[in-house]
Write a protein that holds these residues in place. Structure first.
Motif, PDB file in Angstrom:
ATOM      1  N   LEU A 188       0.734  -1.262   0.172  1.00 57.29           N
ATOM      2  CA  LEU A 188       0.135   0.021   0.032  1.00 57.29           C
ATOM      3  C   LEU A 188       0.847   1.185  -0.050  1.00 57.29           C
ATOM      4  O   LEU A 188       1.943   1.438   0.685  1.00 57.29           O
ATOM      5  N   ASN A 189       0.437   2.409  -0.709  1.00 58.84           N
ATOM      6  CA  ASN A 189       0.945   3.341  -0.896  1.00 58.84           C
ATOM      7  C   ASN A 189       0.735   4.568   0.379  1.00 58.84           C
ATOM      8  O   ASN A 189      -0.466   4.258   0.903  1.00 58.84           O
TER       9      ASN A 189
ATOM     10  N   GLY B 214      -7.152   3.992 -11.995  1.00 63.53           N
ATOM     11  CA  GLY B 214      -6.124   3.294 -11.674  1.00 63.53           C
ATOM     12  C   GLY B 214      -5.395   3.571 -10.391  1.00 63.53           C
ATOM     13  O   GLY B 214      -4.137   3.234 -10.162  1.00 63.53           O
TER      14      GLY B 214
ATOM     15  N   LYS C  41      -8.349   2.097  -5.731  1.00 65.63           N
ATOM     16  CA  LYS C  41      -9.724   2.220  -5.097  1.00 65.63           C
ATOM     17  C   LYS C  41     -10.186   0.968  -4.356  1.00 65.63           C
ATOM     18  O   LYS C  41     -10.349   0.988  -3.329  1.00 65.63           O
ATOM     19  N   THR C  42     -10.105   0.068  -5.337  1.00 63.17           N
ATOM     20  CA  THR C  42     -10.825  -1.335  -4.867  1.00 63.17           C
ATOM     21  C   THR C  42      -9.638  -1.965  -4.106  1.00 63.17           C
ATOM     22  O   THR C  42      -9.933  -2.727  -3.016  1.00 63.17           O
TER      23      THR C  42
ATOM     24  N   ARG D  34     -11.495 -10.485  -4.701  1.00 68.40           N
ATOM     25  CA  ARG D  34     -10.159 -10.171  -3.941  1.00 68.40           C
ATOM     26  C   ARG D  34     -10.276 -10.417  -2.387  1.00 68.40           C
ATOM     27  O   ARG D  34      -9.088 -10.435  -2.028  1.00 68.40           O
TER      28      ARG D  34
ATOM     29  N   TYR E 100      -1.581   3.577 -11.116  1.00 70.43           N
ATOM     30  CA  TYR E 100      -0.757   2.291 -11.773  1.00 70.43           C
ATOM     31  C   TYR E 100      -0.998   1.768 -13.042  1.00 70.43           C
ATOM     32  O   TYR E 100      -1.000   0.629 -13.400  1.00 70.43           O
ATOM     33  N   ARG E 101      -1.561   2.820 -13.992  1.00 64.39           N
ATOM     34  CA  ARG E 101      -2.268   2.370 -15.202  1.00 64.39           C
ATOM     35  C   ARG E 101      -1.428   3.118 -16.667  1.00 64.39           C
ATOM     36  O   ARG E 101      -1.003   2.398 -17.520  1.00 64.39           O
TER      37      ARG E 101
HETATM   38  N1  LIG Z   1      -0.211   0.186  -3.758  1.00 64.42           N
HETATM   39  C1  LIG Z   1      -0.160  -0.237  -5.081  1.00 64.42           C
HETATM   40  N2  LIG Z   1       1.092  -0.839  -5.417  1.00 64.42           N
HETATM   41  C2  LIG Z   1       1.340  -1.451  -6.623  1.00 64.42           C
HETATM   42  N3  LIG Z   1       0.265  -1.634  -7.524  1.00 64.42           N
HETATM   43  C3  LIG Z   1      -1.054  -1.009  -6.979  1.00 64.42           C
HETATM   44  C4  LIG Z   1      -1.204  -0.614  -5.715  1.00 64.42           C
HETATM   45  N4  LIG Z   1      -2.774  -0.117  -5.396  1.00 64.42           N
HETATM   46  C5  LIG Z   1      -3.086  -0.627  -6.769  1.00 64.42           C
HETATM   47  N5  LIG Z   1      -2.137  -1.200  -7.736  1.00 64.42           N
HETATM   48  C6  LIG Z   1      -2.532  -1.615  -8.968  1.00 64.42           C
HETATM   49  O1  LIG Z   1      -3.132  -0.613  -9.738  1.00 64.42           O
HETATM   50  C7  LIG Z   1      -4.202  -1.188 -10.406  1.00 64.42           C
HETATM   51  C8  LIG Z   1      -5.671  -0.560 -10.276  1.00 64.42           C
HETATM   52  O2  LIG Z   1      -6.057  -0.989  -8.936  1.00 64.42           O
HETATM   53  P1  LIG Z   1      -7.756  -1.364  -8.571  1.00 64.42           P
HETATM   54  O3  LIG Z   1      -8.344  -1.905  -9.611  1.00 64.42           O
HETATM   55  O4  LIG Z   1      -7.579  -1.310  -7.311  1.00 64.42           O
HETATM   56  O5  LIG Z   1      -7.969   0.251  -8.812  1.00 64.42           O
HETATM   57  P2  LIG Z   1      -9.196   1.218  -8.967  1.00 64.42           P
HETATM   58  O6  LIG Z   1      -8.808   2.424  -8.661  1.00 64.42           O
HETATM   59  O7  LIG Z   1     -10.292   0.522  -8.384  1.00 64.42           O
HETATM   60  O8  LIG Z   1      -9.295   1.138 -10.541  1.00 64.42           O
HETATM   61  P3  LIG Z   1     -10.463   1.882 -11.499  1.00 64.42           P
HETATM   62  O9  LIG Z   1      -9.779   2.926 -12.011  1.00 64.42           O
HETATM   63  O10 LIG Z   1     -10.953   0.924 -12.317  1.00 64.42           O
HETATM   64  O11 LIG Z   1     -11.481   2.507 -10.490  1.00 64.42           O
HETATM   65  C9  LIG Z   1      -3.977  -2.705 -10.215  1.00 64.42           C
HETATM   66  O12 LIG Z   1      -3.469  -3.173 -11.095  1.00 64.42           O
HETATM   67  C10 LIG Z   1      -3.669  -2.848  -8.920  1.00 64.42           C
HETATM   68  O13 LIG Z   1      -3.001  -4.257  -8.773  1.00 64.42           O
END
Ligand SMILES: Nc1ncnc2c1ncn2[C@@H]1O[C@H](COP(=O)(O)OP(=O)(O)OP(=O)(O)O)[C@@H](O)[C@H]1O
Length: 664
Positions: free
Chosen positions: A228-229, A253, A256-257, A290, A492-493
């Motif tokens: 987690l960051n 990206g 959030k989830t 998850r 992270y996208r």
């Molecule tokens: N702390 C982290 N370190 C590395 N990778 C992370 C971290 N948090 C999230 N990710 C990666 O970032 C990507 C997006 O995560 P996630 O699906 O939870 O995002 P989201 O914000 O829910 O996406 P969306 O934009 O669809 O709402 C995933 O590939 C996840 O593994």
């Protein structure tokens, strides 16, 4: 904190009810457009299909009874049509393929007149308890799709008619389940007196300010996920410490989830009971998938046909039939079956009547035991997961939760959010108000029909300045300010250069790119690719200005198509540029499955589909709005608009251009 301006709850409820009525009217008129799909010309049919409105030329190829007694029909292209002149359905490897379409698992679809014989058969299988309507064929839920067939689950077989509720069910079906659940919730809210309003409700309408978060109360937080960051950790601590409301603002990206999963784990460790909801089945299934490996006791409430196969083992409905707790229900079920079978052996009317009386009793007992079993199963789980409208079902009626979490909250209508929130004490909303809000069909209708409808003009007054599109997330932010929110700031996208536009334009330049993506290029994909201008640059623009790439409105001679696609636009020359760019990417070694071509206009989607669908079956073609929240290695965006007047229409909406440009 500055006291907010309070909003009258009865006024809010009345407004929502009016808006829902308009939405219902809009849904009815758009579904009658869809019903005409079967009778339109082949050219229009292809367009409809390509734009995801309909799938035509199908036959029912198989029918079986699925989980929970539902009839599942398999629909495949009619060989008579596909061996004919239709390009879309040309035979491949013996079995015809479906044409391009936008139908996905979980969609509710209506089967219209596939062929006279088959349509009749489905209607009959569905039986009267699911209330097939004369105006169209039966409705069902898509359970599986591949390139050769589509599977649809229809209502329950032999459920036994509950006559007294039939009218209610008919109205409910007419309204559509989602709108109906919202309407019922709003009506429930309308009946509440001030003393019935929870603290959270008072906060949500500005009658009081949120309480201060209590960080001491939560103690030290030991995160189970070491990746987690800092912004994610901060959001989790804040959500744990908050007493009534916390918003987690997650730009595209930013995990959030990911953050919500850790938050749930932390709450379970603190013995909290949590209800997690989201606007779509996919969004909540993603959470179950998850959470499950983290050994969190979770139960998924909802129609099994709508769930992803991977979450079925957590489905409440399935557990009600298979778990140990279900054995008491099974015994009664067996007794009912035996009694039912014994009717055949009776000789006199009196014997039969006695059996019917017994059956009535047994069914009552069955219902009671089943509801007890459901209650126990939910109570044993720390976490219940449901869609927003599923949270209004009877399964959760007797349950009390400490926290309600809504993921993708900015994709949900406010009335929908109130379904689980009406009795909530503490609420966490995760979303991004700077991405597109939920699609509302009535937006354009409102001024034309609804607002002028009532003679006294009061509707017009009530609806002034409000719309269904205003989400709870957004409203709470403007009511209480950013103190109630924490923003996730590392994404992270996207490559850093792609991120720059949304970051600067929408997120006050606060976004950062994760190390793994910030300088990643197509040329760095883990398979062999060539380094070309297109694969070594994260952003490539094709300039179409100068009048050689004129946009055009839909063909006037195809009236029906025009009506169905709205005032859609296309740009054929630009589509050729897109096709060229896709060719270049594929020549450089990029797999078509890793490329998406998206456009804001359905008219353009149709042109692009005709150019690219057959050549690259793996390529994803879609609308900009439909692609929100998804990701692909390469995304080609066809913006279409090009005119001397410099008009960009709905592209002027910043949120539409947000989060679409994904890695690298
Ligand atoms: N702390 C982290 N370190 C590395 N990778 C992370 C971290 N948090 C999230 N990710 C990666 O970032 C990507 C997006 O995560 P996630 O699906 O939870 O995002 P989201 O914000 O829910 O996406 P969306 O934009 O669809 O709402 C995933 O590939 C996840 O593994």
């Amino acid at each position: 904190m500055v006291p907010p301006t309070p909003i009258s709850i009865p006024h809010f409820v009345e407004t929502q009810l009016q808006l829902l009525l308009l939405e219902h009217e809009a849904e009815v008129s758009s579904s009658s457009l869809a019903t005409t799909a079967a009778s339109v010309s082949p050219a229009t049919r292809r367009t409809l299909q390509a734009t995801g409105y309909a799938l035509t030329g199908l036959v029912l190829s198989q029918c079986r009874t699925g989980l929970g007694g539902r009839v599942v029909g398999e629909f495949a292209p009619d060989p008579a049509v596909s061996s004919g002149k239709s390009d879309d359905n040309r035979a491949s490897g013996g079995q015809p393929r479906l044409g391009s379409h936008g139908i996905r698992v979980g969609d509710v679809v209506r089967v219209n007149d596939v062929s006279a014989g088959n349509a009749k058969k489905i209607g009959k299988d569905k039986g009267k308890d699911s209330g097939a309507k004369d105006k169209g064929g039966p409705e069902g839920v898509v359970t599986r799709v591949n390139d050769k067939a589509i599977w649809i689950a229809f209502g329950q077989q032999g459920k036994g008619g509950g006559t007294s509720k039939e009218d209610d069910e008919a109205i409910e079906e007419l309204w559509g389940k989602k709108l109906w659940a919202m309407r019922q919730t709003m009506e429930k809210m309308a009946k509440m007196t001030e003393s019935d309003h929870s603290h959270f409700m008072r906060v949500a309408f500005g009658h009081t300010t949120p309480l201060e978060p209590d960080y001491e109360d939560i103690g030290a937080v030991e995160f189970s996920d070491p990746t987690l960051n800092d912004s994610q950790k901060d959001a989790i601590r804040f959500a744990l410490a908050s007493k009534d409301i916390a918003l987690i603002h997650g730009p595209p990206g930013t995990g959030k989830t990911h953050t919500i999963i850790e938050l749930i784990i932390q709450m379970v460790q603190r013995n909290k009971r949590i209800l997690v909801c989201g606007p779509s089945n996919i969004s909540v299934d993603n959470i179950v998938e998850r959470l499950a490996p983290k050994k969190v006791p979770v139960v998924r409430v909802g129609h099994p046909a709508r769930l992803l196969p991977s979450v079925l083992e957590h489905s409440l409905e399935v557990l009600t039939q298979t778990s140990d707790a279900a054995s008491i229900v099974k015994d009664v079920r067996k007794e009912i079956d035996e009694k039912q079978a014994s009717i055949r052996k009776t000789r006199t009317g009196r014997e039969r009547r006695a059996i019917y009386d017994d059956l009535k009793q047994l069914r009552k007992e069955f219902r009671e035991r089943e509801s007890k079993c459901v209650d126990n199963l939910v109570r044993e789980s720390s976490v219940a997961v449901a869609t927003l409208h599923g949270a209004g079902g009877h399964q959760l009626k007797n349950q009390k939760f400490d926290v309600v979490i809504i993921d993708e909250a900015s994709q949900a209508l406010e009335a929908q959010c109130w379904i689980p929130l009406i009795s909530a004490e503490k609420v966490i909303l995760a979303g991004d108000h700077l991405q597109l809000p939920p699609t509302v069909k009535s937006t354009n209708l409102k001024s034309k029909q609804g607002a002028d409808k009532k003679d006294d003009g009061s509707t017009k007054e009530i609806l002034k300045g409000v719309s269904l599109e205003r989400t709870l997330f957004d409203r709470l932010l403007s009511l209480h300010g950013s103190e109630i929110k924490r923003m996730l700031t590392t994404q992270y996208r996207m490559h850093e250069r792609i991120m720059r536009f949304p970051s600067d334009e929408l997120y006050e330049s606060k976004l950062m790119a994760g190390d793994a993506v910030k300088s990643r290029l197509l040329a760095d994909l883990p398979y062999e690719t060539q380094g070309t201008d297109d694969t070594q640059e994260p952003l490539v623009f094709w300039d179409t200005q100068g009048g050689d790439f004129p946009e055009k409105a839909e063909d006037k001679e195809i009236g029906q198509k025009e009506a169905l696609l709205g005032e859609s636009k296309s740009n054929e020359m630009e589509a050729m540029v897109v096709a060229r760019h896709v060719d270049n990417l594929v020549k450089a070694g990029i797999k078509p499955e890793d490329i998406a071509v998206i456009t804001p206009y359905n008219g353009q989607l149709s042109v692009l589909s005709q150019m690219l669908r057959e050549k690259y079956p793996g390529l994803e073609l879609g609308s900009v709005d439909g692609f929100q929240g998804r990701e692909k290695e390469a995304v080609v965006v066809s913006l279409v608009r090009s005119n001397a007047e410099h008009e960009v229409g709905f592209l002027g909406e910043k949120r539409r251009l947000n989060g679409k440009l994904v890695p690298p």
